[in-house]
Design a protein around this motif. Sequence first.
Motif, PDB file in Angstrom:
ATOM      1  N   VAL A 318      30.716  75.695   9.450  1.00  0.00           N
ATOM      2  CA  VAL A 318      30.904  77.080   9.050  1.00  0.00           C
ATOM      3  C   VAL A 318      31.867  77.756  10.014  1.00  0.00           C
ATOM      4  CG1 VAL A 318      29.780  79.315   8.749  1.00  0.00           C
ATOM      5  CG2 VAL A 318      28.630  77.232   7.984  1.00  0.00           C
ATOM      6  N   THR A 319      32.921  78.348   9.463  1.00  0.00           N
ATOM      7  CA  THR A 319      33.914  79.052  10.282  1.00  0.00           C
ATOM      8  C   THR A 319      33.850  80.564  10.117  1.00  0.00           C
ATOM      9  OG1 THR A 319      35.574  78.822   8.528  1.00  0.00           O
ATOM     10  CG2 THR A 319      35.487  77.086  10.215  1.00  0.00           C
ATOM     11  N   ASP A 320      33.290  81.026   9.005  1.00  0.00           N
ATOM     12  CA  ASP A 320      33.208  82.467   8.775  1.00  0.00           C
ATOM     13  C   ASP A 320      32.156  82.735   7.700  1.00  0.00           C
ATOM     14  OD1 ASP A 320      33.707  85.140   9.030  1.00  0.00           O
ATOM     15  OD2 ASP A 320      35.637  85.132   7.987  1.00  0.00           O
ATOM     16  N   MET A 321      31.689  83.973   7.636  1.00  0.00           N
ATOM     17  CA  MET A 321      30.715  84.389   6.629  1.00  0.00           C
ATOM     18  C   MET A 321      31.045  85.795   6.143  1.00  0.00           C
ATOM     19  SD  MET A 321      26.957  83.192   8.000  1.00  0.00           S
ATOM     20  CE  MET A 321      26.623  81.528   8.598  1.00  0.00           C
ATOM     21  N   ARG A 322      30.718  86.048   4.879  1.00  0.00           N
ATOM     22  CA  ARG A 322      30.800  87.379   4.306  1.00  0.00           C
ATOM     23  C   ARG A 322      29.496  87.639   3.549  1.00  0.00           C
ATOM     24  NH1 ARG A 322      34.739  87.263   7.031  1.00  0.00           N
ATOM     25  NH2 ARG A 322      36.857  88.041   6.594  1.00  0.00           N
ATOM     26  N   VAL A 323      28.985  88.860   3.644  1.00  0.00           N
ATOM     27  CA  VAL A 323      27.728  89.227   2.991  1.00  0.00           C
ATOM     28  C   VAL A 323      28.023  90.256   1.914  1.00  0.00           C
ATOM     29  CG1 VAL A 323      25.396  90.165   3.292  1.00  0.00           C
ATOM     30  CG2 VAL A 323      26.432  88.785   5.107  1.00  0.00           C
ATOM     31  N   VAL A 334      29.022  94.499  -3.732  1.00  0.00           N
ATOM     32  CA  VAL A 334      29.372  95.462  -2.687  1.00  0.00           C
ATOM     33  C   VAL A 334      29.383  94.733  -1.352  1.00  0.00           C
ATOM     34  CG1 VAL A 334      28.747  97.614  -1.531  1.00  0.00           C
ATOM     35  CG2 VAL A 334      28.292  97.335  -3.989  1.00  0.00           C
ATOM     36  N   HIS A 335      30.527  94.773  -0.669  1.00  0.00           N
ATOM     37  CA  HIS A 335      30.637  94.105   0.630  1.00  0.00           C
ATOM     38  C   HIS A 335      29.744  94.792   1.652  1.00  0.00           C
ATOM     39  CE1 HIS A 335      32.970  93.223   4.512  1.00  0.00           C
ATOM     40  NE2 HIS A 335      32.293  92.134   4.190  1.00  0.00           N
ATOM     41  N   VAL A 336      28.988  93.999   2.421  1.00  0.00           N
ATOM     42  CA  VAL A 336      28.096  94.508   3.462  1.00  0.00           C
ATOM     43  C   VAL A 336      28.666  94.075   4.805  1.00  0.00           C
ATOM     44  CG1 VAL A 336      25.745  94.539   4.362  1.00  0.00           C
ATOM     45  CG2 VAL A 336      26.131  94.314   1.895  1.00  0.00           C
ATOM     46  N   PRO A 337      29.415  94.947   5.509  1.00  0.00           N
ATOM     47  CA  PRO A 337      30.018  94.543   6.781  1.00  0.00           C
ATOM     48  C   PRO A 337      29.031  94.475   7.930  1.00  0.00           C
ATOM     49  CG  PRO A 337      30.506  96.841   6.322  1.00  0.00           C
ATOM     50  CD  PRO A 337      29.781  96.315   5.114  1.00  0.00           C
ATOM     51  N   CYS A 338      27.873  95.145   7.783  1.00  0.00           N
ATOM     52  CA  CYS A 338      26.906  95.188   8.885  1.00  0.00           C
ATOM     53  C   CYS A 338      25.493  95.149   8.306  1.00  0.00           C
ATOM     54  CB  CYS A 338      27.110  96.463   9.712  1.00  0.00           C
ATOM     55  SG  CYS A 338      25.927  96.666  11.063  1.00  0.00           S
ATOM     56  N   LEU A 339      24.630  94.375   8.925  1.00  0.00           N
ATOM     57  CA  LEU A 339      23.243  94.256   8.481  1.00  0.00           C
ATOM     58  C   LEU A 339      22.338  95.296   9.116  1.00  0.00           C
ATOM     59  CD1 LEU A 339      22.752  90.363   8.608  1.00  0.00           C
ATOM     60  CD2 LEU A 339      23.499  91.781   6.677  1.00  0.00           C
ATOM     61  N   VAL A 364      19.262  90.481  18.376  1.00  0.00           N
ATOM     62  CA  VAL A 364      19.525  89.613  17.228  1.00  0.00           C
ATOM     63  C   VAL A 364      19.858  90.414  15.978  1.00  0.00           C
ATOM     64  CG1 VAL A 364      18.122  87.702  18.062  1.00  0.00           C
ATOM     65  CG2 VAL A 364      17.040  89.523  16.742  1.00  0.00           C
ATOM     66  N   ARG A 365      19.972  91.737  16.101  1.00  0.00           N
ATOM     67  CA  ARG A 365      20.346  92.534  14.943  1.00  0.00           C
ATOM     68  C   ARG A 365      21.760  92.178  14.493  1.00  0.00           C
ATOM     69  NH1 ARG A 365      23.649  96.768  15.691  1.00  0.00           N
ATOM     70  NH2 ARG A 365      22.706  97.918  13.953  1.00  0.00           N
ATOM     71  N   ARG A 392      27.465  86.042  14.519  1.00  0.00           N
ATOM     72  CA  ARG A 392      27.356  87.472  14.798  1.00  0.00           C
ATOM     73  C   ARG A 392      28.404  88.211  13.971  1.00  0.00           C
ATOM     74  NH1 ARG A 392      26.992  85.922  20.529  1.00  0.00           N
ATOM     75  NH2 ARG A 392      29.064  86.794  20.823  1.00  0.00           N
ATOM     76  N   LEU A 393      27.942  89.111  13.121  1.00  0.00           N
ATOM     77  CA  LEU A 393      28.851  89.825  12.236  1.00  0.00           C
ATOM     78  C   LEU A 393      29.728  90.823  12.978  1.00  0.00           C
ATOM     79  CD1 LEU A 393      26.551  90.468   9.142  1.00  0.00           C
ATOM     80  CD2 LEU A 393      28.601  89.055   9.200  1.00  0.00           C
ATOM     81  N   ASP A 394      29.297  91.277  14.174  1.00  0.00           N
ATOM     82  CA  ASP A 394      30.086  92.279  14.879  1.00  0.00           C
ATOM     83  C   ASP A 394      31.392  91.707  15.417  1.00  0.00           C
ATOM     84  OD1 ASP A 394      28.867  90.679  16.731  1.00  0.00           O
ATOM     85  OD2 ASP A 394      27.992  92.292  17.922  1.00  0.00           O
ATOM     86  N   ASP A 395      31.364  90.473  15.955  1.00  0.00           N
ATOM     87  CA  ASP A 395      32.600  89.871  16.468  1.00  0.00           C
ATOM     88  C   ASP A 395      32.998  88.605  15.711  1.00  0.00           C
ATOM     89  OD1 ASP A 395      30.725  88.060  17.341  1.00  0.00           O
ATOM     90  OD2 ASP A 395      31.000  88.473  19.480  1.00  0.00           O
TER      91      ASP A 395
END
Length: 432
Positions: A318-323, A334-339, A364-365, A392-395
């Motif tokens: 896995v190199t990247d993820m999108r939610v 609807v794109h979710v950039p942050c959980l 772990v948020r 980690r979705l932030d970075d």
Amino acid sequence: VSFDGLTRPTLTLRSSKQNKIHCDLSIASICKLGSPSLVNPIRLRTGEENMSYEKHHRWAHQLPDELWEIIKSHLDSRLDVYRWRAVCRSWRSFLPLSHLQACLSPLHLPPLLSSDHSSSPSSSYLFPFTICRLEPINPSPASPTLACLTRVEESIRGDMQLLIPLSNQDLKKPSQRRLDMTDFRLVQLGKSYSLKSPSGSPVNGISKTLVLRTGVESDVGLEILCLFREGKLGFWRCGDPEWTQIDQGNSRYDDVILHKEQIYVVDRKGIVWWMNSNSLELIMYSPPLYLGGQRKKLVESEGHLHVVDLYLGEYKRVTDMRVYELDEEWGTWVHVPCLGDRLFVLGKDYCFSASAIGLSGWPVRNCIFFTDSYDEDRATGGVRGYHTRVFRLDDRRTQMVAHFTDHICTFSPPPGWLSSQRKSNLLDVNCS
């Protein structure tokens, strides 16, 4: 029997002698009469504290026999038995630890919907498991201990064990470490099933199992839906000579989930399909995700259906993820950039979401925990805890959890919680 509330219900009852007893108690949290997510907040004490405690909670010893049977009839899992027995000594004497112990009978499955039919086991067992949040009932104010996430599963021997949620390790080796359930509560986050061989290892070729209908006796009437590694969907009713393949023209399904008691499937294009459990017909439920991800995972979070789009690189890493969240009213993604304060766990046989507030370990948020297909293919003896990775979705960085000791605490009870004693009401712990 009547309850005036869910959190601390007041129970009014009459015994055969017409004596009225009023009890302010938390039976709803123990026996799930009120809410299935609440658990028993009572623990045992020693010395003078225990004497005061027993006096204050004398109601636990004064319940008439007819009420014992009513409460007992609402226990529907082994976890409920542990909750019941955590109340006090008299409650433990009324109900043995073996109550509701599963009598696992072998399932003689037909050859799997796989190109490698040699992988089909001669017999398999359907193991129920529960994803829980484990936390101490009375943490010390001077040294508060946070919670962790765990998987509670019953082995073929009938033992209840705590496992790391992302691990599919063999359960045949009993652990010498135990958790005293009079000091801890288990908050249920989700339940599911897994198919395993008699040795306890997952059935090769099956990624996920949903139970559509449970058997009433000797598994008669049992119906299961399985997602095979090759992307095929198969339905099997106990006694059928072969699997029924769902939608034979499409063998590119990535995940299946039971959401709000309905079955949903996602394919490689990101199209979510609703399945009619009676006719087994698939009906298009969402538009496709016209993006570059190669794998899709379905996750339910706070009542909403999400798709995690996984981008794979060399060796299927896995190199990247999108939610994305499905807007069910408008039928759009609807794109979710942050959980926010949530985290996702993408297990091999179960995906779930949990609140990150109060969990042990490094923050772990806004994180997604998972295992790589590359690690799963190379692992001997099953995927273990040290194979867990975090995105980690932030970075947008992916790292091994084993590199961060604090992250491991998120999925493993601290050593101070464990005991080597052998006594009743203990859960075995395996943190490999």
